[in-house]
Scaffold this motif. Structure first.
Motif, PDB file in Angstrom:
ATOM      1  N   ALA A  69     -55.252 116.760   1.978  1.00  0.00           N
ATOM      2  CA  ALA A  69     -56.676 116.896   1.661  1.00  0.00           C
ATOM      3  C   ALA A  69     -57.381 115.540   1.617  1.00  0.00           C
ATOM      4  N   ASP A  70     -56.743 114.531   1.058  1.00  0.00           N
ATOM      5  CA  ASP A  70     -57.389 113.212   0.885  1.00  0.00           C
ATOM      6  C   ASP A  70     -57.373 112.474   2.216  1.00  0.00           C
ATOM      7  N   ALA A  71     -58.595 112.249   2.751  1.00  0.00           N
ATOM      8  CA  ALA A  71     -58.696 111.617   4.073  1.00  0.00           C
ATOM      9  C   ALA A  71     -58.156 110.188   4.059  1.00  0.00           C
ATOM     10  N   LYS A  72     -58.396 109.452   2.964  1.00  0.00           N
ATOM     11  CA  LYS A  72     -57.906 108.067   2.898  1.00  0.00           C
ATOM     12  C   LYS A  72     -56.384 108.025   2.888  1.00  0.00           C
ATOM     13  N   ASP A  73     -55.786 108.901   2.056  1.00  0.00           N
ATOM     14  CA  ASP A  73     -54.319 108.942   2.026  1.00  0.00           C
ATOM     15  C   ASP A  73     -53.770 109.349   3.382  1.00  0.00           C
ATOM     16  N   ALA A  74     -54.455 110.285   4.017  1.00  0.00           N
ATOM     17  CA  ALA A  74     -54.011 110.730   5.339  1.00  0.00           C
ATOM     18  C   ALA A  74     -54.094 109.584   6.349  1.00  0.00           C
ATOM     19  N   GLY A  75     -55.186 108.826   6.315  1.00  0.00           N
ATOM     20  CA  GLY A  75     -55.346 107.706   7.240  1.00  0.00           C
ATOM     21  C   GLY A  75     -54.315 106.634   7.009  1.00  0.00           C
ATOM     22  N   ILE A  76     -54.057 106.316   5.719  1.00  0.00           N
ATOM     23  CA  ILE A  76     -53.062 105.283   5.400  1.00  0.00           C
ATOM     24  C   ILE A  76     -51.684 105.739   5.856  1.00  0.00           C
ATOM     25  N   THR A  77     -51.370 107.010   5.618  1.00  0.00           N
ATOM     26  CA  THR A  77     -50.052 107.512   5.997  1.00  0.00           C
ATOM     27  C   THR A  77     -49.857 107.433   7.505  1.00  0.00           C
ATOM     28  N   ARG A  78     -50.905 107.891   8.257  1.00  0.00           N
ATOM     29  CA  ARG A  78     -50.780 107.802   9.714  1.00  0.00           C
ATOM     30  C   ARG A  78     -50.598 106.328  10.157  1.00  0.00           C
TER      31      ARG A  78
END
Length: 720
Positions: A652-661
């Motif tokens: 759900a968290d776009a920032k966490d998703a971006g960092i993970t990618r």
């Protein structure tokens, strides 16, 4: 006119001449030995009188020895004049001899004077006899008499000079020889001169007012001369004896003085050495006393002097009802500076810190160094905790200032614990213990701070001490065990590895969570023992699973900061691998970003040594530190583990998703394995699978379990 000589008078005249010469020469030797010029003059005058009287006596006795056919009389005037001539010329020649060196000219002059005096005395004495017709002289015999007098006088004086030298001063034979030659010269000259005189036949003596009794005159002259000579000789011998005794006494006195001077010099030297030894001992004792109460590095008071000052301050504060504060200061990150820059840089840092703290205090305040990087400040007569806090803030502020050592700038901070008298303790031990507890509270709260002691801190400290005591025996009591959390490959859905985690179950305390005992183990350095045991136990278990046919699993074990900084870590790992038979490529050691970022160069060397042993390196909690792609590319790592803080917000968290990618993409770029931690939901798993993450672990699959339970899980086909 016919004449003849009385033999006994001739012999008497010669004897008188020889004796007079001997006495005169003996007296002149006293001139050289005289201590003053006045005494020397007296001895010289005595020598002249003796010599002159002897010459004169020999002459008249020799004349009296001549028997004529007519009566004769001697004129008083000429007789006295001849005596005076003899005495004067003797004195002058002896004076010349006494002043002259051993060179020939002076001796010739003295001999000529003596010969002239003898000749003059003889012929003047002959004038005391007046004949008619007058006496005629044979010139050749007169000349012979003069030459005899000159040669004999010069030889006798030369011998006398030799006798008076230091080397021959005691030579009696030479003295006698000189006297004999002088006496014979006088006699030879007299009788040669007498032979030169021709009294005409029929001549008569016409001397007026003369002395006619020849026997009386001979006896008087001989007696007086002998008495004078004997007295003079006796005096010279007595003086010589006294001088010899005096010289001997002086020599003995000089020896005694020399010995006394040597003893005095030895005593002075011994006193000087003793004084130097005493001074050196005093300096040594002062140095020992100083070192006993001062720190050798900073010259600050040490614990012994602090105890003395603190005891006095406590007694005074108790009498006056005042408050006393004790500040225990410990530097943060000092070990890092010491290990990185070396002990010399660490010593310079401590000196600078001591100087800065001193400037924050009053003249009456005491600062001491307990050892290492610990300092103690004692504040007397403080009114309120606020005033103490002001001093603590000043110390924290100066500790934060940059330090420049060896042209390199770096920073440290300080943690301060404060205890108060009488609230927190009544003596040194209790006040220091309370300040120490408060200081560790400041460190636990993030460092770079100060804390006052309170009872809650004491309870916490007691609990902490109890826990440390239990922890030190936990391995021996087999209270520590290893649990394993599976790592699942997203492509296969099977367990490809595990992370080994320590668990502590205490008989009284029950299950102690890692968050509670791991920091304590780090602080007390017990972590090194625990960490080595954890690696060895995990390797044994991995080998056991392989032998059970459950496959070759990668075992990941966390390294603590203390373990990673141990110089012998790679040797310990190699020994464990050899003893357990573990495949090095199956062992993965996990480190955090902060561990290698603090000391990058040393960390790189440590990682390279571990890689040489064949093990894998994983970066744990990646994304929470400050490492960059340029940093990571220089590290020989094998795995990146995404921190659970980024996984929990997925998808759900776009920032966490971006960092993970981004982390997954970085891992692919570096060609390393990417593992996601704390996966708890299917949505998180699906997101990571879509992002091409390699492996995951978390409660979605399994919590950490025992080795037996994991064996059962390994027998299952998959988690797909």
């Amino acid at each position: 006119m016919e004449s003849q000589y009385e033999p006994w008078l001739v012999m008497l005249s010669i004897a008188i001449a020889v004796f007079a010469s001997f006495v005169a020469f003996n007296l002149t030797s006293r001139v050289a030995a005289a201590r003053t010029r006045r005494i020397a003059a007296c001895w010289l005058a005595g020598s002249a009188v003796c010599m002159g009287t002897g010459i004169w006596a020999m002459h008249f006795i020799g004349m009296l020895a001549l028997t004529l056919a007519i009566p004769v009389a001697y004129g008083i005037g000429m007789t006295v004049l001849s005596l005076l001539i003899a005495i004067g010329t003797s004195g002058y020649s002896l004076h010349i001899l006494n002043r002259a060196s051993s060179r020939a000219p002076q001796l010739i002059v003295a001999g000529a004077v003596m010969a002239g005096g003898i000749v003059a005395m003889h012929y003047v004495g002959m004038e005391a006899l007046t004949f008619n017709p007058a006496v005629r002289y044979d010139p050749w015999l007169v000349l012979a008499s003069i030459l005899i007098a000159a040669a004999a006088s010069t030889g006798a004086l030369w011998i006398n000079r030799r006798v008076r030298s230091d080397r021959l001063a005691a030579s009696l034979p030479l003295k006698l020889l000189g006297a004999l030659i002088m006496g014979l010269s006088i006699s030879g000259m007299h009788y040669t001169g007498m032979a030169a005189a021709h009294i005409p036949a029929g001549a008569v003596c016409i001397t007026d007012n003369g002395v006619f009794n020849a026997w009386w005159l001979a006896g008087a002259v001989g007696g007086v001369a002998f008495l004078l000579l004997a007295t003079s000789f006796h005096l010279s011998m007595v003086d010589s004896y006294l001088a010899a005794r005096s010289g001997q006494h002086n020599l003995e006195l000089e020896k005694m003085n020399a010995e006394l001077e040597r003893n005095t010099a030895d005593l002075m030297q011994a006193n000087s050495q003793l004084r130097q030894e005493i001074d050196e001992r005093i300096r040594s004792e002062q140095k020992v006393a100083y070192l006993a109460y001062h720190d050798t590095l900073t010259s600050l008071p040490n614990r012994r002097m602090l105890s003395s000052h603190l005891l006095h301050a406590v007694n005074q504060a108790q009498r006056q009802g005042k408050t006393l504060a004790l500040l225990l200061i410990d530097l943060d990150r000092f070990k890092t500076v010491n290990d990185t820059m070396g002990h010399e840089a660490g010593d310079q840092l401590l000196l600078e810190v001591a100087t800065r703290i001193r400037h924050c205090l009053r003249e009456s305040d005491i600062i001491a160094r307990l050892g290492g990087d610990e300092f103690v400040v004692m504040l007397e007569d403080v009114d309120t905790p606020a005033a103490i806090a002001v001093v603590a803030e000043k110390i924290l502020a100066v500790a934060r200032w940059p330090f420049v050592i060896s042209e390199q700038e770096f920073y440290v901070t300080a943690s301060i614990g404060i205890s108060l008298f009488p609230q927190d303790g009544q003596n040194e031990q209790s006040l220091l213990r309370c300040a120490d507890i408060a200081m560790y509270k400041a460190k636990d709260d993030g460092k770079n701070a100060f804390r006052f002691f309170c009872n809650e801190l004491n309870e916490h400290a007691i609990e902490k001490l109890t826990l440390e005591t239990y922890l030190r025996t936990a391995i021996e009591r087999q209270e520590i065990s290893m649990h394993y959390q599976p790592k699942v490959g997203l492509q296969s859905g099977r367990i490809v590895g595990v992370e080994a985690l320590m668990r502590w179950t205490h008989p009284k305390l029950g299950i102690v969570p890692p968050s509670r005992f791991i920091p304590l183990a780090e602080e007390t350095r017990i972590i090194r023992q625990l960490g080595r045991w954890a690696i060895e136990e995990s390797c044994r278990q991995a080998v056991a699973w392989r032998e059970q046919g459950l496959g070759d699993l990668n075992i990941a074990v966390n390294l603590s900061v203390s373990q990673f900084g141990d110089e012998g870590l790679h040797r310990d790992i190699a020994a464990i691998l050899q003893s357990t038979g573990m495949d090095p490529t199956r062992l993965e050691l996990e480190i955090t970003e902060s561990m290698f970022m603090d000391r990058f160069e040393e960390s790189l060397r440590t990682i390279q040594r571990l890689k040489e042993a064949g093990v894998r390196i994983a970066v744990d909690d990646f994304g929470t530190g400050f490492s960059s792609l340029s940093t990571l590319k220089n590290l020989p790592i094998d795995t990146l583990k995404i921190d659970g803080a980024f996984v929990r917000g997925l998808p759900a968290d776009a920032k966490d998703a971006g960092i993970t990618r981004a982390i997954v993409a970085m891992g692919k770029t570096l060609n390393v394995t990417v593992v996601a931690e704390a996966v708890e939901t299917e949505a998180q798993r699906d997101f990571l699978h879509a992002a091409s993450c390699d492996q995951v672990q978390g409660y979605y699959y399994s919590k950490p379990v025992t080795a037996a339970r994991l064996s059962e899980m390994l027998a299952a086909p998959s988690f797909a």
